[in-house]
Design an enzyme around this catalytic site. Sequence first.
Site, PDB file in Angstrom:
ATOM      1  N   GLN A 138       0.885  -1.169   0.000  1.00  0.00           N
ATOM      2  CA  GLN A 138       0.000   0.000   0.000  1.00  0.00           C
ATOM      3  C   GLN A 138       0.922   1.217   0.000  1.00  0.00           C
ATOM      4  OE1 GLN A 138      -3.230   0.902  -0.327  1.00  0.00           O
ATOM      5  NE2 GLN A 138      -2.501   2.988  -0.060  1.00  0.00           N
ATOM      6  N   GLU A 270      -6.739   2.638  -5.828  1.00  0.00           N
ATOM      7  CA  GLU A 270      -6.857   2.755  -7.282  1.00  0.00           C
ATOM      8  C   GLU A 270      -5.574   2.479  -8.052  1.00  0.00           C
ATOM      9  OE1 GLU A 270      -6.924   5.117  -4.952  1.00  0.00           O
ATOM     10  OE2 GLU A 270      -6.124   7.038  -5.646  1.00  0.00           O
ATOM     11  N   HIS A 294     -15.946   4.136  -7.486  1.00  0.00           N
ATOM     12  CA  HIS A 294     -15.008   5.126  -6.943  1.00  0.00           C
ATOM     13  C   HIS A 294     -13.577   4.863  -7.443  1.00  0.00           C
ATOM     14  CE1 HIS A 294     -13.453   7.912  -3.785  1.00  0.00           C
ATOM     15  NE2 HIS A 294     -12.402   7.114  -3.882  1.00  0.00           N
ATOM     16  N   GLU A 295     -13.119   3.647  -7.253  1.00  0.00           N
ATOM     17  CA  GLU A 295     -11.734   3.343  -7.658  1.00  0.00           C
ATOM     18  C   GLU A 295     -11.565   3.449  -9.171  1.00  0.00           C
ATOM     19  OE1 GLU A 295      -9.935   3.574  -5.232  1.00  0.00           O
ATOM     20  OE2 GLU A 295     -11.330   3.046  -3.628  1.00  0.00           O
ATOM     21  N   HIS A 298     -11.076   7.000 -10.279  1.00  0.00           N
ATOM     22  CA  HIS A 298      -9.704   7.496 -10.090  1.00  0.00           C
ATOM     23  C   HIS A 298      -8.839   7.318 -11.348  1.00  0.00           C
ATOM     24  CE1 HIS A 298      -9.233   8.911  -6.011  1.00  0.00           C
ATOM     25  NE2 HIS A 298      -9.675   7.794  -5.459  1.00  0.00           N
ATOM     26  N   GLU A 317      -9.630  13.120  -4.415  1.00  0.00           N
ATOM     27  CA  GLU A 317     -10.762  12.419  -3.804  1.00  0.00           C
ATOM     28  C   GLU A 317     -12.114  13.105  -4.005  1.00  0.00           C
ATOM     29  OE1 GLU A 317     -10.509   9.429  -3.026  1.00  0.00           O
ATOM     30  OE2 GLU A 317      -8.335   9.205  -2.801  1.00  0.00           O
ATOM     31  N   ASP A 374      -1.251  11.462   5.863  1.00  0.00           N
ATOM     32  CA  ASP A 374      -2.390  10.665   6.286  1.00  0.00           C
ATOM     33  C   ASP A 374      -3.417  11.514   7.039  1.00  0.00           C
ATOM     34  OD1 ASP A 374      -3.167   7.976   5.995  1.00  0.00           O
ATOM     35  OD2 ASP A 374      -3.015   7.708   8.158  1.00  0.00           O
ATOM     36  N   TYR A 382     -12.985  14.278   0.589  1.00  0.00           N
ATOM     37  CA  TYR A 382     -13.941  13.438  -0.140  1.00  0.00           C
ATOM     38  C   TYR A 382     -15.291  14.143  -0.328  1.00  0.00           C
ATOM     39  CZ  TYR A 382     -10.907   9.325   0.428  1.00  0.00           C
ATOM     40  OH  TYR A 382      -9.859   8.435   0.368  1.00  0.00           O
TER      41      TYR A 382
HETATM   42  N1  BES Z   1      -7.003   6.456  -2.689  1.00  0.00           N
HETATM   43  C1  BES Z   1      -7.921   6.112  -1.673  1.00  0.00           C
HETATM   44  C2  BES Z   1      -7.291   5.405  -0.499  1.00  0.00           C
HETATM   45  C3  BES Z   1      -6.156   6.164   0.174  1.00  0.00           C
HETATM   46  C4  BES Z   1      -6.163   7.540   0.290  1.00  0.00           C
HETATM   47  C5  BES Z   1      -5.098   5.466   0.711  1.00  0.00           C
HETATM   48  C6  BES Z   1      -5.096   8.198   0.906  1.00  0.00           C
HETATM   49  C7  BES Z   1      -4.055   6.118   1.330  1.00  0.00           C
HETATM   50  C8  BES Z   1      -4.047   7.491   1.427  1.00  0.00           C
HETATM   51  C9  BES Z   1      -9.064   5.268  -2.223  1.00  0.00           C
HETATM   52  O1  BES Z   1      -9.465   5.638  -3.502  1.00  0.00           O
HETATM   53  C10 BES Z   1     -10.261   5.501  -1.341  1.00  0.00           C
HETATM   54  O2  BES Z   1     -10.702   6.612  -1.289  1.00  0.00           O
HETATM   55  N2  BES Z   1     -10.757   4.459  -0.678  1.00  0.00           N
HETATM   56  C11 BES Z   1     -11.896   4.539   0.191  1.00  0.00           C
HETATM   57  C12 BES Z   1     -13.131   4.010  -0.479  1.00  0.00           C
HETATM   58  C13 BES Z   1     -13.988   5.005  -1.140  1.00  0.00           C
HETATM   59  C14 BES Z   1     -15.251   4.351  -1.672  1.00  0.00           C
HETATM   60  C15 BES Z   1     -14.324   6.214  -0.324  1.00  0.00           C
HETATM   61  C16 BES Z   1     -11.654   3.646   1.372  1.00  0.00           C
HETATM   62  O3  BES Z   1     -10.695   2.872   1.338  1.00  0.00           O
HETATM   63  O4  BES Z   1     -12.419   3.698   2.317  1.00  0.00           O
HETATM   64 ZN    ZN Z   2     -10.443   7.539  -3.497  1.00  0.00          ZN
END
Ligand code: BES
Ligand code: ZN
Length: 600
Positions: A138, A270, A294-295, A298, A317, A374, A382
């Site tokens: 990851q 993604e 969603h993915e 991206h 996002e 993070d 989002y």
């Molecule tokens: N890219 C993100 C996950 C992410 C963001 C990982 C920042 C590390 C740092 C991924 O596209 C995402 O947003 N995942 C969401 C699901 C989405 C449907 C809101 C999740 O994992 O909850």
């Molecule tokens: Zn995302």
Amino acid sequence: MTTEQTASEQSAKDVHSFAKPAEAVAKHLDLNIDVNFEQKVLHGTASYLIENKTGTDEIVFDTRGLEIEKVYLGDAQEETGFALGDEKEFLGRPLSVKIKPDTKKVTIQYKTSPDAAALQWLNPQQTAGKKYPFLFTQSQAILARTWIPIQDSPGIRITYNAEVKVPKELLAVMSASNPVEKNASGVYTFEMKQPIPSYLMALSVGDLVFREVGTQTGIYAEPATIEAAAYEFAEMDKMLVAAEKLYGKYRWDRYDLLVLPPSFPFGGMENPRLTFVTPTVLAKDRSLTSLIAHELAHSWSGNLVTNGTWNDFWLNEGFTVYFERRIMEEIYGKDYADMLNVLGYQDLMNTLNDLGKDSQDTRLKLDLEGRDPDEGLTDIAYEKGSFFLQNIEKAVGRERFDEFLNNYFNTFAFQSTNTDKFLDFLQKELIKGDEELAKKINVDGWVYSPGLPADFKVPTSARFAKVEEAFQSWKNGTPAAQLSTKDWSSHEWLHFIRMLPEQMSQEQMADLDKAFNFTNSGNSEVLAAWFIHAIQNNYTTADEAMEQFLTNVGRRKFLVPIYKALAATPEGKKKALAIYAKARPNYHAVSTVTLDEMLK
Ligand code: BES
Ligand code: ZN
């Protein structure tokens, strides 16, 4: 390389990378690594084609926890000097390599550490098949540097080839062209022809099989999971068609999914050509597939047009959530997308509450200097991001906005962007000096101010209105079993459970549970929401299921609220710590970093 790219690399300072791309920048990576499950180590070389822009005598890469063995220059593999700088929290150490003005190739021989934060090494017990070990990476946001020495900034793009050696019983897949079956040698080769930012570097190794869905789409999963996954994600092809219809051609050839073991810390990631996805969306009724939308989205917002720094995360996002809901509306209708919007609004309200609505971290444009990126991973990026775009759509009409977005994705394709660049583009292509329109769009209120603008309109949902009716009648004494809940989807159930009062009697909890079987639900969203009420009301019937869930599932979005609810009382905290002690070895570093801090 285009002039825009040069400009962006020079202008957008990324405070989370040591690289100096304006001086010397990597353009292509040849990765050659051995995957050693016994030692939990990746060992090999990262060989870069570079561009020395200023004739500088060093190129700087990001590393964290890597052991750098040797560095060579050119095809002749001439050894060169290198130095690792001081360790900085979150960021790791800069690797400075001595180069010459005409150096074209830099090869770094290195080894990862067994506790590399990007990597999770699973033992057979932690997989669905229970027979073979498993590995996944990851990289987002700044963890790529824990498994590859790399210029780890989303403002820098590289193409890559890779050769990965794994135990013969296992298959390797990457964010690149992928094999569809195992071979006898255990050596796999990969190619990513389109330039991508480092956070999209991804690798997974396990007992994987491939199943085609459409001609351009398919699924990788363990044999024990492939059947369920193929049913759940049968509509991914439809999503690809809907997405292309909205914002133009898919630019990455194939779109496949990799279903991971339950310890995957996110819902989805993604990784280009190969989205990584949690098995907790396998609800058996295709009701949680907006995550795939969603993915997939991206592939445009993020992978094609990329946030240049993590302060601009909302460009990834927020756009993606907006796009995800448009895909869902296209396929399942407006009523469906409206439900997602309302749930998103509820999440946003909780986030505003937690952060405080005057907090600077509730602005779209963030300032994460000196912090882990993070921390920017909140529903501000989002949901506030998506509502901002919905607000623009409302102001100019859908047709004009879609045209604008198509134009945006084409103009900035395979480039990094940032908030200022987007806002310039918005001015030039959409607002065009129209002051009344500018007032409606209200860039300042959305992007640079905390909270929500005063004229924000709370979203509504017709399907949820029915849920609210049922809830009222339950509150007025109708037994749960007599409520009309026919054809409710996960989203309706989630809305219903979220509406339940904080304080309920044992009778009320039992009445609901008996009628709807929440405690033993096969739906992860329902379970996670229900456990919060179980904790708040000391409904111990759910204890066993909750413990089972917490030890099995590593998805941070579920873990955090449950542990937090537990930790709210001294007794609950004891329970939380006991479960955490057992469950922690099952979690990815992304989740343990958060939970260690929360439960200390
Ligand atoms: N890219 C993100 C996950 C992410 C963001 C990982 C920042 C590390 C740092 C991924 O596209 C995402 O947003 N995942 C969401 C699901 C989405 C449907 C809101 C999740 O994992 O909850
Ligand atoms: Zn995302």
